[in-house]
Design a protein around this motif. Structure first.
Motif, PDB file in Angstrom:
ATOM      1  N   ARG A 139      47.534  43.309 -11.924  1.00 26.82           N
ATOM      2  CA  ARG A 139      48.148  44.432 -11.207  1.00 26.82           C
ATOM      3  C   ARG A 139      48.548  43.956  -9.812  1.00 26.82           C
ATOM      4  O   ARG A 139      48.041  42.959  -9.305  1.00 26.82           O
ATOM      5  CB  ARG A 139      47.171  45.602 -11.105  1.00 26.82           C
ATOM      6  CG  ARG A 139      46.699  46.083 -12.471  1.00 26.82           C
ATOM      7  CD  ARG A 139      45.435  46.917 -12.373  1.00 26.82           C
ATOM      8  NE  ARG A 139      45.701  48.283 -11.952  1.00 26.82           N
ATOM      9  CZ  ARG A 139      44.753  49.192 -11.790  1.00 26.82           C
ATOM     10  NH1 ARG A 139      43.491  48.877 -11.987  1.00 26.82           N
ATOM     11  NH2 ARG A 139      45.064  50.425 -11.423  1.00 26.82           N
TER      12      ARG A 139
ATOM     13  N   TRP B 174      48.734  44.653  -5.796  1.00 30.09           N
ATOM     14  CA  TRP B 174      47.959  45.358  -4.784  1.00 30.09           C
ATOM     15  C   TRP B 174      48.563  45.111  -3.407  1.00 30.09           C
ATOM     16  O   TRP B 174      49.167  44.067  -3.161  1.00 30.09           O
ATOM     17  CB  TRP B 174      46.527  44.829  -4.718  1.00 30.09           C
ATOM     18  CG  TRP B 174      45.745  44.860  -5.987  1.00 30.09           C
ATOM     19  CD1 TRP B 174      46.010  44.193  -7.142  1.00 30.09           C
ATOM     20  CD2 TRP B 174      44.523  45.564  -6.212  1.00 30.09           C
ATOM     21  NE1 TRP B 174      45.044  44.439  -8.075  1.00 30.09           N
ATOM     22  CE2 TRP B 174      44.116  45.269  -7.539  1.00 30.09           C
ATOM     23  CE3 TRP B 174      43.720  46.399  -5.417  1.00 30.09           C
ATOM     24  CZ2 TRP B 174      42.948  45.808  -8.087  1.00 30.09           C
ATOM     25  CZ3 TRP B 174      42.551  46.925  -5.961  1.00 30.09           C
ATOM     26  CH2 TRP B 174      42.179  46.629  -7.293  1.00 30.09           C
TER      27      TRP B 174
ATOM     28  N   VAL C 252      47.388  50.298  -5.208  1.00 26.32           N
ATOM     29  CA  VAL C 252      47.766  49.575  -6.413  1.00 26.32           C
ATOM     30  C   VAL C 252      49.075  50.146  -6.927  1.00 26.32           C
ATOM     31  O   VAL C 252      49.278  51.365  -6.914  1.00 26.32           O
ATOM     32  CB  VAL C 252      46.667  49.697  -7.498  1.00 26.32           C
ATOM     33  CG1 VAL C 252      47.046  48.892  -8.733  1.00 26.32           C
ATOM     34  CG2 VAL C 252      45.320  49.244  -6.956  1.00 26.32           C
TER      35      VAL C 252
ATOM     36  N   PRO D 122      44.959  54.699  -6.503  1.00 22.04           N
ATOM     37  CA  PRO D 122      43.959  53.859  -7.169  1.00 22.04           C
ATOM     38  C   PRO D 122      42.917  54.716  -7.878  1.00 22.04           C
ATOM     39  O   PRO D 122      42.551  55.788  -7.403  1.00 22.04           O
ATOM     40  CB  PRO D 122      43.346  53.062  -6.014  1.00 22.04           C
ATOM     41  CG  PRO D 122      44.377  53.095  -4.930  1.00 22.04           C
ATOM     42  CD  PRO D 122      45.047  54.431  -5.062  1.00 22.04           C
TER      43      PRO D 122
ATOM     44  N   THR E 130      38.899  50.270  -9.517  1.00 21.05           N
ATOM     45  CA  THR E 130      39.628  49.394  -8.607  1.00 21.05           C
ATOM     46  C   THR E 130      38.730  48.885  -7.490  1.00 21.05           C
ATOM     47  O   THR E 130      38.840  47.728  -7.074  1.00 21.05           O
ATOM     48  CB  THR E 130      40.847  50.115  -8.005  1.00 21.05           C
ATOM     49  OG1 THR E 130      40.434  51.392  -7.497  1.00 21.05           O
ATOM     50  CG2 THR E 130      41.943  50.306  -9.037  1.00 21.05           C
TER      51      THR E 130
END
Length: 347
Positions: free
Chosen positions: A53, A55, A68, A88, A93
């Motif tokens: 992912r 960020w 995110v 998030p 997370t």
């Protein structure tokens, strides 16, 4: 999509966790040659790929803020897709970040212990708080550090970016910049993988990257590589050194930064010089032989204890950032842990 780099701009899309600068300094950790997937997307904000992912991270006083980006959606213009910032999902997370930065390890206490044992560390550490070792994905860490031989951080970063664009799954597009995941092992095992890597400028490293990917796919597998976290340090290093392009230095980088071997001390010619010149370590021979490598690691483990690799990361970062060095010395220091003159041999 435009990056939302400030929590106050859109607070519902950001979360935070307590994290004082003495525990973590993003600007030091993410630029010290441990990882090559983060960039400063705006002053004080760092964007990168973690856990498949994208960020953005930012530190403000005693807090670490993070957001995110969710799955991309078509932008309707036919020229790619845009990320959609998403709130998030709380505990999951936060745990990913805690694991990546190993925030369960209390850093100030370690600094005090290392400083008590080593006056040179104590002198340097005051200006470089919050330098900790990342806990990275083993496949990404291994294949990335194979690229570090005879190389420097900016060039390695560009190589890894090309690798991800060519072989990795596209995740999103931020400020017109496509962002890709790190390639899977299977993506790098094709018959044409080495030729494609050479075309991307990997040179002799191409055969090592593709060869190690094939060796993992046909042997341990990605999960077997991850399971090396549970075996003793010497056994993990032995397994890694059997892979194409992996010598003791690269193996120690992976042991330290991906396989939970905090005692691993990656040694390149730069660290070897520090051991000789600053610590007066009496080492065998006049070159960085396997015996000298072992002696240096043992010397620092004896000095700093079971997390010697973490202490060495602080000194390495300090040397990397030292502003008072002449340009030539800074260039030498900026060479990452792959600065050894290895030629076509594993480092």
């Amino acid at each position: 999509m435009k990056l939302r780099d400030t929590p106050s701009a859109c607070p519902s899309l950001w979360r935070c966790l307590p994290c004082p600068p003495g525990e973590l300094r993003l600007d030091l950790v993410l630029t010290s040659g441990q990882t090559f997937r983060w960039w400063e997307s705006s002053p004080g904000a760092w964007t990168g790929v973690l856990g498949g992912r994208v960020w953005t991270l930012r530190q403000e006083r005693e807090r670490l803020w993070y957001t995110v980006y969710g799955p991309e959606e078509g932008d309707g213009d036919g020229d790619g897709s845009l990320a959609q910032a998403a709130a998030p999902d709380g505990a999951e997370t936060e745990q990913i970040l805690r694991d990546y930065f190993q925030l369960d390890v209390g850093l100030p206490a370690l600094y005090r212990a290392w400083g008590a044992a080593d006056p040179l560390f104590r002198k340097v550490a005051n200006d470089f708080p919050g330098v900790r070792v990342l806990r990275q994905d083993p496949v990404e860490c291994l294949l990335s550090f194979i690229c570090t031989s005879n190389n420097h951080i900016s060039r390695i970063t560009a190589m890894i970016e090309r690798l991800c664009q060519a072989f990795g799954r596209r995740l999103c597009c931020l400020d017109a910049r496509p962002v890709h995941a790190f390639p899977s092992v299977s993506a790098l095992t094709g018959a044409d993988a080495e030729a494609r890597l050479r075309a991307l400028g990997f040179g002799y490293r191409a055969k090592f990257v593709s060869g190690t990917a094939r060796a993992i796919a046909e042997g341990l597998g990605a999960e077997g590589l991850r399971q090396l976290r549970t075996v003793p340090y010497t056994e993990a290093r032995r397994v890694l050194c059997a892979l194409p392009g992996v010598g003791t230095k690269v193996a120690d980088c992976v042991c330290l930064m991906a396989l939970d071997k905090a005692e691993a001390v990656p040694v390149d010619t730069h660290v070897w010089r520090i051991a000789r010149e600053r610590y007066g370590a009496v080492l065998a021979g006049k070159s960085l032989t396997p015996r000298a490598h072992q002696e240096i690691g043992d010397f620092f483990r004896g000095l700093w204890g079971p997390r010697a690799g973490w202490a060495q990361a602080v000194l390495f970062c300090a040397d990397l950032r030292k502003g008072q060095q002449p340009a030539g010395s800074r260039d030498q220091a900026r060479r990452s842990r792959g600065q050894d003159s290895c030629g076509d041999k594993p480092c």
